[in-house]
Design an enzyme around this catalytic site. Structure first.
Site, short mmCIF file in Angstrom:
data_model
loop_
_atom_site.label_atom_id
_atom_site.label_comp_id
_atom_site.label_asym_id
_atom_site.label_seq_id
_atom_site.Cartn_x
_atom_site.Cartn_y
_atom_site.Cartn_z
N ASP A 1 0.89 -1.17 0.00
CA ASP A 1 0.00 0.00 0.00
C ASP A 1 0.92 1.21 0.00
OD1 ASP A 1 -1.78 2.03 0.33
OD2 ASP A 1 -3.01 0.97 1.79
N ILE B 1 0.42 4.47 -0.10
CA ILE B 1 0.03 5.47 0.90
C ILE B 1 -1.23 4.92 1.57
CG2 ILE B 1 -0.73 7.84 1.37
CD1 ILE B 1 0.97 8.84 -0.85
N THR C 1 -4.90 7.43 2.57
CA THR C 1 -4.81 8.48 1.52
C THR C 1 -5.70 9.67 1.88
OG1 THR C 1 -4.34 6.80 -0.14
CG2 THR C 1 -5.05 8.92 -0.96
C1 IPD Z 1 -7.73 2.88 3.77
C2 IPD Z 1 -7.30 3.12 5.21
C3 IPD Z 1 -8.50 3.21 6.11
C4 IPD Z 1 -9.36 1.97 6.01
C5 IPD Z 1 -9.80 1.76 4.58
C6 IPD Z 1 -8.59 1.65 3.67
P1 IPD Z 1 -6.13 3.61 1.71
O1 IPD Z 1 -6.59 2.66 2.98
O2 IPD Z 1 -6.47 2.11 5.66
O3 IPD Z 1 -8.10 3.33 7.45
O4 IPD Z 1 -10.47 2.11 6.82
O5 IPD Z 1 -10.58 0.56 4.50
O6 IPD Z 1 -9.05 1.51 2.34
O7 IPD Z 1 -7.24 3.47 0.71
O8 IPD Z 1 -6.02 4.98 2.23
O9 IPD Z 1 -4.88 3.00 1.27
#
Ligand code: IPD
Length: 278
Positions: A91, A93, A96
């Site tokens: 991942d 970032i 995000t």
């Molecule tokens: C998100 C973050 C968030 C979580 C979401 C993810 P991203 O990741 O980790 O805390 O609740 O389900 O999608 O999209 O910012 O890499």
């Protein structure tokens, strides 16, 4: 199958993650180009793409036989398949939404899985310069200092993280709110930071006692789960039972006892698994 030298894999990845961290630290202060993905609150910026490119090109030139699952590559139509082969799960970032708002709880998350087991985990909050690392069997560390979970067993004494997520599916939103409503009167404190990998890293650090999430993807948690396990904690499914990385559900806690107490209380939600081809 390609065999791995875990220490070498870790060193190469660490160097690349630090390099990518410079990019994040610089970009968080600036205006971002924002696009949406699965929902209006599921975001991607040019920095997510640049970090993923830097990591995958560096790792694939060092380890040409290895496989990759990267959040933005998958969003662009790439494969999301976990086999027994060494696979880097990235991942670029995590958090995000936080990054877009310059809220400094965002990180780069890189996990190396081999034979469907986590071997290396790196979670780097470049903005606050917190480097969480773990190698299977060798403990977990924050900026090179060994860390361990709190050991908390009681819900009434636990500070927990609840994940809100980036899906606006009404069933998902209802599950999130129901679980928070159930847990608030039972726990010591309930928080959400908006960054799944950092939630898990803080459980590993002993700065929180548990975290649960339904709807995360494998790249959000592939490194964090090793941090928690190597810090002495447990990682299970939100309903109890074994953790399955591609099932998009995770409950981690400082102890098995606390994890099981939480699993019994949670309303469950099952999103489509990662890696399902349409
Ligand atoms: C998100 C973050 C968030 C979580 C979401 C993810 P991203 O990741 O980790 O805390 O609740 O389900 O999608 O999209 O910012 O890499």
């Amino acid at each position: 199958m390609a065999s791995i030298n875990k220490q070498e894999c870790f060193s190469v990845a660490l160097k690349l993650v630090k390099e990518a961290g410079n990019l994040v630290r610089d970009a968080i202060k600036k205006k971002k180009r924002i696009e949406t993905k699965s929902s209006a609150v599921d975001l991607v910026t040019e920095s997510d793409k640049a970090v993923e490119k830097l990591l995958i090109s560096g790792l694939s030139s060092a380890f040409p036989d290895h496989k990759f699952i990267g959040e933005e590559s998958v969003a662009a139509g790439g494969k999301c398949v976990l086999t027994d082969e060494p696979t880097w799960i990235i991942d670029p970032i995590d958090g995000t939404m936080n990054f877009v708002h310059s809220f400094p709880y965002t990180c780069i998350s890189v996990g190396l899985w081999v034979k469907k087991e986590a071997e290396v985990g790196i979670v780097y909050n470049a903005v606050l310069e917190q480097m969480f690392t773990a190698l299977k069997g060798q403990g977990a560390f924050l900026n090179n200092e060994k860390i361990s979970v709190s050991g908390e067993t009681e819900l009434s004494q636990a500070l927990i993280f609840s994940e809100i997520g980036s899906s606006l599916d009404p069933e998902k939103v209802d599950t999130v709110l129901t679980n928070i409503t159930t847990l608030i009167p039972k726990v010591h404190g309930c928080r959400t930071m908006g960054c799944a990998a950092l939630h898990m890293a803080h459980v590993a650090l002993g700065a929180a006692d548990a975290n649960y999430s339904m709807g995360v993807h494998c790249w959000d948690i592939a490194a964090g789960c090793l941090l928690v396990q190597e810090a002495g904690g447990v990682v299970i499914d939100t309903a109890g039972g074994p953790f399955d990385l591609m099932r998009r559900r995770v409950l981690c806690a400082s102890t098995q006892e606390l994890a099981e107490k939480m699993a019994k209380l949670l309303k469950q939600y099952q999103p489509e698994r990662d890696g399902v081809t349409k």
